[in-house]
Design an enzyme around this catalytic site. Structure first.
Site, PDB file in Angstrom:
ATOM      1  CG  HIS A  57       5.170  -3.426  -7.138  1.00 52.50           C
ATOM      2  ND1 HIS A  57       5.008  -2.854  -6.046  1.00 52.50           N
ATOM      3  CD2 HIS A  57       5.401  -4.812  -6.686  1.00 52.50           C
ATOM      4  CE1 HIS A  57       5.170  -3.389  -4.706  1.00 52.50           C
ATOM      5  NE2 HIS A  57       5.494  -4.723  -5.310  1.00 52.50           N
ATOM      6  CG  HIS A 219       6.311  -5.164  -0.623  1.00 49.92           C
ATOM      7  ND1 HIS A 219       7.607  -4.924  -1.201  1.00 49.92           N
ATOM      8  CD2 HIS A 219       5.927  -5.391  -1.871  1.00 49.92           C
ATOM      9  CE1 HIS A 219       7.930  -5.385  -2.065  1.00 49.92           C
ATOM     10  NE2 HIS A 219       6.684  -5.568  -2.904  1.00 49.92           N
TER      11      HIS A 219
END
Lengths: 331, 331
Positions: A57, A219
Site C-alpha cells: 500500500h 484488498h
C-alpha cells in the site's frame, strides 16, 4: 505477472531495504526487528506514534514515518497484518516514556495484534492508547460506523496526530485530537482493475473491461455496487452525493480534500476527478483549505481512486498545515 | 479503454482545470491563454523560466511550475507539442524584463515551435536562451549526444535552474548552470506495458506478457532492445552498466539519483530497483546526496521505470536542495 521484482518471497524485505537505502536520513530499521521501521532522527521527549499493517500500500504505512508524522511502523507481508512481536517492537522503539499512540486501519488481524501488543507493552510499563481509523463509508452504514474499514483518510490522522505529538502534547491530548480527525473524515472510492499479489501471481479479483466497482476495499473487499463505467463527472457526482449523504457539510465549513489513486490511475484522471469534486463542493459554499491529489494509499498497480473529505476546525487546520519531513507528504 | 474521463477531447482541458482548482495557490491560467499555466504568485525581478510539451506526462511539464521552479508552461495535446502561440504566451507571461530561459525536451515539434516562439519574443524585445534537455542514453550514442531525447532528467534541470533564477542570477548565469546540469544527467529506462491515448482509445504499442523493452521512449519510441522479463536485479544491473559505460563516475563523486515510475509501476517495485541501484553505485564509492523515488515523468498508466544519475558539484548540490513550492517536489 509482469513486475520488476526478484523472488516473490523477497518482495517485502527488498522493498523496505530500498526505502531505507533511498532515504537513510528519514527511515531506519529498528535495531531489534527488520520488519519495523523507525525514524532515523529519533525524538526524545514526545508521545510516540506507531502504525502498522500489510505491505502493498505504499506510501501507507511505512512511508509516513518521519518528523511531524509517525515514529515507528510494523510491516506485515503483502495484504497481511504485522505480527504481535513486530508491533510490540514498534511500540517499544517509539516510546520515550511519554506513552505511545497506536493508529491503525480497522482490519481484523491488525486490530487483534495491536491489542495484544498493547497488553504486552502495558505489562512493561508503557502506556498506550489506540485510534482505529474507520473512514470508508462503503464498508458499513453510518449506524455501524465503528465497523468501517480504514483507507486513505488514515493519512490525515497520521499527519494531524504527528503534528500534535510534535508540540509535546500529552498522550491524552494526542489521542483526543486524533479521534476527532477520525470522526471528521469520510472516504469513498471506485476500483477499475485488480492488482496482482507477488506470491500468488494472479489478480485479486475479476472485473469486466467496461465495469467499475463502487466502494471496493483496498484488498479487493466487496463494495456497494458494480456498474458500467460511466463518464467521470457522473461517477464523481455519485461518489460526492454518497459522501455528503453520510456527512453533512454546511456553508463556510472548512474542509480538506484528498483525491487518491489506488496505483495505476494517473494524475491526469485524478485531476479530472478533482475538478468535479471541487465543483460539487463549491456549490455548498464550503471552504477548501487544501487539496491533496496523488498516490497516498495504494494497492500496488490497482487502477481506481478515492475521495476523502476531512472537516477541519481552526486547530485541526493548523496541525494539518504544520511542517513535517517525509518524502510522501508535501507541506 | 478504462479511464476516469469524460469526453476524450476534453481530457487535457479538464485535467489542467483540475490542477488549477486543486492548487489555486500554486497554479493559475495565463490571462491570455487557457493552455498556459503560470505561477499564482508571480515573481517580479528574476529571469523567467518557461517549459512546454505534450500532455500525458504529469507531473511533467505543468506540475513543475512553482516558486523555486518554473514560471510558465505551454501545454500541448496528449503527446503533442504546444503551439507557437501557446509558447509565446508562456514566454511573455514569464518575462519580467530580465530575460527568459526556455527548458524543453529534445523532441522535433517542441524544438521547432520553441525556436519560432523565441524569435517572436525577440522581435518584441524579450531576450531568451534555450536549454534542450537530452538525457536519454538509449536514444542516440554518446558521439551524437545532442540527438538524445529528454526524459526524467529534465526535472533536475527545472529544479536547479529554478533555484538559480530565484537568487536573482542573470539569464547568462542561469543558462550556464542549467546547461551544466544537462550535461551531468544520464537516464535509461524500461517499458513493461503501453498506455492508451484517450482520443485514439488503443494502446500505444504492443508488447508480450513476458517481454520488456530497454530504452523505450515515453511516447513509445523504439528502444535499444526487447528481451524477456528477468529478475529485477539483473535488469537493474544491466541498466546501471549501460549508464556507467556512458558516464564515468569516480570514487567520491557526488551524485543524486532519480528512480522514476512511468505510471503504473508501484513504489514497492521502484524501491526494489532503488535498492539495487544503491548497491551498484556504492561499489564505486560515490556519494549519493539524495534519492528521489516516485512518479516524476510519466506516460499516464504505462508500466515501466527509469534510472537517472545526476552528477553534482557543491554549487549544484546547494541549488538542488534549496527550497521550492510545488506539490510534486519534496525539498
Amino acid at each position: 505477472m509482469k513486475k520488476i521484482i526478484n523472488r516473490a518471497s523477497d518482495f517485502v524485505e527488498e522493498s523496505i531495504e530500498g526505502l531505507v537505502k533511498s532515504h537513510p536520513d528519514v527511515y531506519s530499521f529498528a535495531p531489534d526487528n527488520k520488519r519495523v521501521i523507525i525514524r532515523t532522527e529519533k525524538s526524545s521527549n514526545k508521545v510516540g506514534l506507531v502504525t502498522g499493517g500489510g505491505s502493498g500500500h505504499l506510501p501507507v504505512f511505512t512511508g509516513y514515518v518521519g518528523k511531524g508524522l509517525l515514529d515507528a511502523c510494523a510491516i506485515g507481508s503483502v495484504f497481511a497484518s504485522p505480527s504481535v512481536e513486530q508491533i510490540t517492537s514498534g511500540i517499544r522503539n517509539a516510546n520515550n516514556g511519554n506513552g505511545v499512540l497506536c493508529i491503525l486501519g480497522n482490519y481484523g488481524g491488525d486490530v487483534m495484534n495491536f491489542e495484544m501488543a498493547c497488553e504486552i507493552a502495558s505489562s512493561e510499563g508503557i502506556k498506550t492508547k489506540t485510534v482505529i481509523v474507520a473512514d470508508d463509508i462503503a464498508s458499513a452504514s453510518s449506524e455501524e460506523k465503528l465497523k468501517r474499514r480504514g483507507i486513505a483518510g488514515m493519512i490525515f490522522v497520521f499527519k494531524v496526530a504527528g503534528s500534535v505529538a510534535e508540540t509535546g502534547a500529552s498522550l491524552e491530548k494526542t489521542f483526543e485530537v486524533a479521534s476527532l480527525v477520525n470522526s471528521n473524515i469520510r472516504t469513498l472510492g471506485i476500483a477499475l482493475s485488480p492488482c496482482i499479489l507477488p506470491e500468488a501471481g494472479k489478480p485479486t479479483f475479476d472485473i469486466k473491461e467496461d465495469e467499475i466497482e463502487i466502494g471496493m476495499g483496498i484488498h479487493g473487499e466487496p463494495g456497494i455496487k458494480r456498474e458500467k463505467l460511466r463518464d467521470a463527472d457522473q461517477i464523481i457526482d455519485d461518489l460526492c452525493k454518497r459522501i455528503l449523504d453520510d456527512f453533512k457539510l454546511n456553508a463556510n465549513d472548512q474542509i480538506s480534500i484528498m483525491i487518491n489513486s489506488l496505483g495505476a490511475t494517473p494524475l491526469e484522471e485524478l485531476y479530472i476527478a478533482s475538478r468535479r469534486v471541487n465543483e460539487n463542493l463549491s456549490k455548498l459554499k464550503v471552504k477548501i483549505t487544501k487539496s491533496y491529489v496523488g498516490r497516498y494509499a495504494t494497492s500496488m498497480e490497482m487502477a481506481g481512486m478515492s475521495i476523502t473529505v476531512f472537516k477541519l476546525n481552526d486547530e485541526l487546520k493548523k496541525y494539518l498545515l504544520s511542517s513535517s519531513e517525509c518524502p510522501f507528504w508535501n507541506n
